[in-house]
Design an enzyme around this catalytic site. Sequence first.
Site, short mmCIF file in Angstrom:
data_model
loop_
_atom_site.label_atom_id
_atom_site.label_comp_id
_atom_site.label_asym_id
_atom_site.label_seq_id
_atom_site.Cartn_x
_atom_site.Cartn_y
_atom_site.Cartn_z
N SER A 123 -9.26 1.29 3.12
CA SER A 123 -8.36 2.11 2.33
C SER A 123 -7.26 1.31 1.61
CB SER A 123 -7.71 3.17 3.23
OG SER A 123 -6.96 2.59 4.29
N LYS B 154 0.84 -1.20 0.00
CA LYS B 154 0.00 0.00 0.00
C LYS B 154 0.88 1.25 0.00
CE LYS B 154 -3.87 1.86 2.75
NZ LYS B 154 -4.70 1.59 3.94
N SER C 267 -9.84 -1.27 7.03
CA SER C 267 -9.15 -1.01 5.76
C SER C 267 -8.38 -2.19 5.19
CB SER C 267 -8.19 0.17 5.92
OG SER C 267 -8.91 1.35 6.21
#
Length: 534
Positions: free
Chosen positions: A217, A142, A241
């Site tokens: 996310s 990420k 997330s």
Amino acid sequence: MAKNINENGEASKMSFLVVEYLLVIFFKLIYIIWYLPRVLMGMCRRKKVCVPLNDPPEIMQISGIELAKRIANKEVTCKFVFESYINRIKEVNPILNAVVEDRFEQALNEAVHLDEQIKTSDKTAEQWLEEFPLLGVPLTVKESIAVNGMSHTAGYFLAAGRRAKEDAEIIEPCRKAGAIIIAVTNTPELCLNWESHNNLIGTTNNPYDSRRTSGGSSGGEGALLGAGASVVGIGSDLGGSLRLPAHYCGVFSHKATAHVVSTVGHFPGCGDTEKWNSHFTLGPMCRYATDLLPMMRIVTKDEFKPTLNLTSEVDISKIKIYFLKNYGSILTSNLDPQISTGLDFLLDHFKIKYNLNVQPLERKFFKNSVIPALHALIQIKDVEFERPKGLFCGLLKMLFNCSNITLNTYIYLLLEKYGRSLPESTYIKCNNSLDELRNELETILGDDAVLIMPTFHRPADYHYTTMPRVLNTMNTLVFNSIGLPVTCCPIGFNSDGLPFGVQVISKRFNDRLSIAVAEEIENICGGWKMPRKK
């Protein structure tokens, strides 16, 4: 005295109920005013599904740990592995928009160098794997997690051009274990949304239907994994997330017990480290459940490894299972019937195969936990990022689509202001409520039980439709607030071909139990499946 305590408790519940109704109205108004036109435009787009792997090499359909074994045994070259994954990313990313920045050339060079080392070394395969359990495994990360030299903006317009000067602490043990980073992936602005959209990279799409969200996310990670373009990834989790993208994209993830995985090197960071690390964690996302435990052995802080005892075997026939379908709050929607049927099938398997006593958990446990969990989140102070100037002026620009900052960042800033205005007694009351919930739940779970419940009440939504349903993420947020480990597992597909999953919760520091159950769930339900056009 007892009467006063009871009256205070009832008053607290009533005040929580009033706030819940106001929140429902608030988010529905935002949806109608801001998101609905975008939703209607998005639904009119043509559906695209990631192209299935045509005659895929076997290495694209095995776990990361199995991949490392084959590289160590010289059954396949690391170069061939990376060429295959790079080609797959190039094939699907035009549909997904998941990659922020790749390092294909560097990764290939590292793969070739590793092949040369293996070829000329007199080490046995066992020796290679003992030292490097992720030997030559492609790793995606990420973008909000620092990878030295790579983009590190968290999709925030005011951080455009920001690059990591060193690796995050979680990346170091992955590199030492032999993993080779291939790309960093998209995230919503400042990781403040359950939809991976920002004004630097754009919106990440679901691999099973490009008109739908991949979640957030860690949505870039979920999308690449779901499309078969990554095998192991690293994401983060403040309120679901890691788990929501796994649920939407049909893969596995693990939110560890609070504090056991380092968060140093994440952007944004936080000066209030105690509260931050009590809620926020980094962790693995994988296409195959069998990679979760090895990844946790690698990324867990050394001081917690004896406590987690991740090498200990779990006997599934001796565990207890509790389940919960609906949350019991006015903020959350009823469960999709197809997810309910899938959960019933899963529970029946445990009853029949292992003769386990599968019991429902009373909904009262979570009924009044929503508002305390939200207050626990907004009381985290000193989140480190540059604030945009002029909050209300910025909101006005938003209405005319003239702002480079996304709406969710402004919502967070409003909640931050609201949080500062609350008296300390509000936080004490909320924290006491969460402590009570944690203690009661851990008393029930003990050392040998898990709770299985839906990750979200429905499969992936169309883009921008998450807002009116955002409070359904209480299914995930509450476990950040009480610090319990949670493993997300895919269990099936609905009639539209969209994956859905469940989360498995265990007592703190009992991560190995929820992961072991996830491995069994993969055996039962088949785990990840390649997106299909039909």
